[in-house]
Design a protein around this motif. Structure first.
Motif, PDB file in Angstrom:
ATOM      1  N   GLU A  30       4.020   0.317  -3.360  1.00  0.00           N
ATOM      2  CA  GLU A  30       3.933  -1.016  -2.742  1.00  0.00           C
ATOM      3  C   GLU A  30       3.048  -0.988  -1.497  1.00  0.00           C
ATOM      4  N   THR A  31       3.261   0.050  -0.668  1.00  0.00           N
ATOM      5  CA  THR A  31       2.431   0.149   0.543  1.00  0.00           C
ATOM      6  C   THR A  31       0.965   0.373   0.176  1.00  0.00           C
ATOM      7  N   ALA A  32       0.726   1.201  -0.879  1.00  0.00           N
ATOM      8  CA  ALA A  32      -0.652   1.429  -1.309  1.00  0.00           C
ATOM      9  C   ALA A  32      -1.278   0.144  -1.834  1.00  0.00           C
ATOM     10  N   GLU A  33      -0.514  -0.638  -2.596  1.00  0.00           N
ATOM     11  CA  GLU A  33      -1.032  -1.901  -3.097  1.00  0.00           C
ATOM     12  C   GLU A  33      -1.359  -2.863  -1.952  1.00  0.00           C
ATOM     13  N   VAL A  34      -0.472  -2.909  -0.953  1.00  0.00           N
ATOM     14  CA  VAL A  34      -0.734  -3.769   0.211  1.00  0.00           C
ATOM     15  C   VAL A  34      -2.005  -3.319   0.945  1.00  0.00           C
ATOM     16  N   HIS A  35      -2.130  -1.977   1.071  1.00  0.00           N
ATOM     17  CA  HIS A  35      -3.312  -1.442   1.752  1.00  0.00           C
ATOM     18  C   HIS A  35      -4.583  -1.761   0.974  1.00  0.00           C
ATOM     19  N   VAL A  36      -4.516  -1.619  -0.368  1.00  0.00           N
ATOM     20  CA  VAL A  36      -5.666  -1.943  -1.212  1.00  0.00           C
ATOM     21  C   VAL A  36      -6.006  -3.421  -1.088  1.00  0.00           C
TER      22      VAL A  36
ATOM     23  N   SER B  30      -5.428  -5.371   1.416  1.00  0.00           N
ATOM     24  CA  SER B  30      -6.049  -5.596   2.722  1.00  0.00           C
ATOM     25  C   SER B  30      -7.496  -5.099   2.747  1.00  0.00           C
ATOM     26  N   LEU B  31      -7.736  -3.947   2.113  1.00  0.00           N
ATOM     27  CA  LEU B  31      -9.102  -3.423   2.050  1.00  0.00           C
ATOM     28  C   LEU B  31     -10.010  -4.361   1.253  1.00  0.00           C
ATOM     29  N   GLN B  32      -9.471  -4.894   0.133  1.00  0.00           N
ATOM     30  CA  GLN B  32     -10.265  -5.837  -0.649  1.00  0.00           C
ATOM     31  C   GLN B  32     -10.595  -7.091   0.168  1.00  0.00           C
ATOM     32  N   LYS B  33      -9.608  -7.535   0.942  1.00  0.00           N
ATOM     33  CA  LYS B  33      -9.850  -8.705   1.787  1.00  0.00           C
ATOM     34  C   LYS B  33     -10.914  -8.407   2.836  1.00  0.00           C
ATOM     35  N   GLN B  34     -10.810  -7.223   3.434  1.00  0.00           N
ATOM     36  CA  GLN B  34     -11.818  -6.838   4.428  1.00  0.00           C
ATOM     37  C   GLN B  34     -13.203  -6.739   3.795  1.00  0.00           C
ATOM     38  N   ALA B  35     -13.251  -6.163   2.546  1.00  0.00           N
ATOM     39  CA  ALA B  35     -14.547  -6.064   1.863  1.00  0.00           C
ATOM     40  C   ALA B  35     -15.132  -7.440   1.585  1.00  0.00           C
TER      41      ALA B  35
END
Length: 209
Positions: free
Chosen positions: A172-178, A180-185
């Protein structure tokens, strides 16, 4: 006849004594001999002898009664009648005692056989009880082993559940991090597009001047 009866009474007395009192292997020997005597034609022979002796006993009793009646009629017994009366009385007593000892020996032998069978059955039941106790102990040991294995399995299942929960949390934390990274990208791509547009505008302005 009287001497023979005394001999029979003596033999029966010895047999009865050996049945009642255990003296080494003599009791077992007497019991085996009586067992063999009661096999085959032995019981019929013994019954025939006992019946004959009982008939003789009744005959002696009848003779005693006749002699007494004769003496009561005459008022006195002759010496010959007295001898016959005493002889018949002695024979009747010996025959009665012989029959009584024979019956006693038969009953004692019968109850001793029952006692031996009960002891053998008790020994067999003791062996069965010991076997049941051993089986119970084995079952308890197996039950303890199975309970330990069940505890170990339950503990391993708990550990697996905890590990799966931790992995789920990590996912779940990895999915949230991904995400967030996609949003930043995406934001960076928008910013890049805006900068390109600004750069093109600046280039166009410089060419005009």
């Amino acid at each position: 006849m009287i001497q023979l009866l005394f001999l029979v009474i003596f033999v029966e007395g010895v047999i009865a004594f050996l049945l009642l009192v255990k003296i080494g292997p003599l009791r077992d020997l007497v019991i085996k001999s009586l067992d063999q005597l009661k096999m085959g034609k032995g019981p019929a022979t013994v019954k025939t002898i006992a019946g004959t002796m009982f008939v003789i006993l009744l005959s002696n009793l009848m003779s005693i009664v006749k002699i007494q009646n004769k003496g009561s009629k005459l008022g006195i017994m002759s010496p010959m009648d007295q001898v016959l009366w005493r002889t018949n009385l002695l024979e009747a007593s010996l025959i009665g005692f012989t029959l009584f000892l024979g019956f006693l020996i038969d009953r004692v032998h019968h109850y001793l056989q029952k006692l031996i069978n009960l002891r053998s059955n008790a020994g067999a039941s003791k062996e069965e009880l010991e076997n049941l106790k051993k089986e119970t102990v084995n079952l308890k040991e197996k039950e303890e082993k199975s309970s330990k294995e069940i505890k170990q399995l339950s503990e391993s299942l708990k550990k697996a559940r905890l590990e799966s929960k931790e992995k789920d949390k990590r996912i779940e934390t990895a999915e949230v991090h991904v995400a967030s990274l996609q949003k930043q990208a995406a934001d960076l791509l928008l910013e890049y597009d805006r900068l390109l547009e600004d750069n093109q505008n600046l280039q166009a302005q410089t060419l005009r001047h």
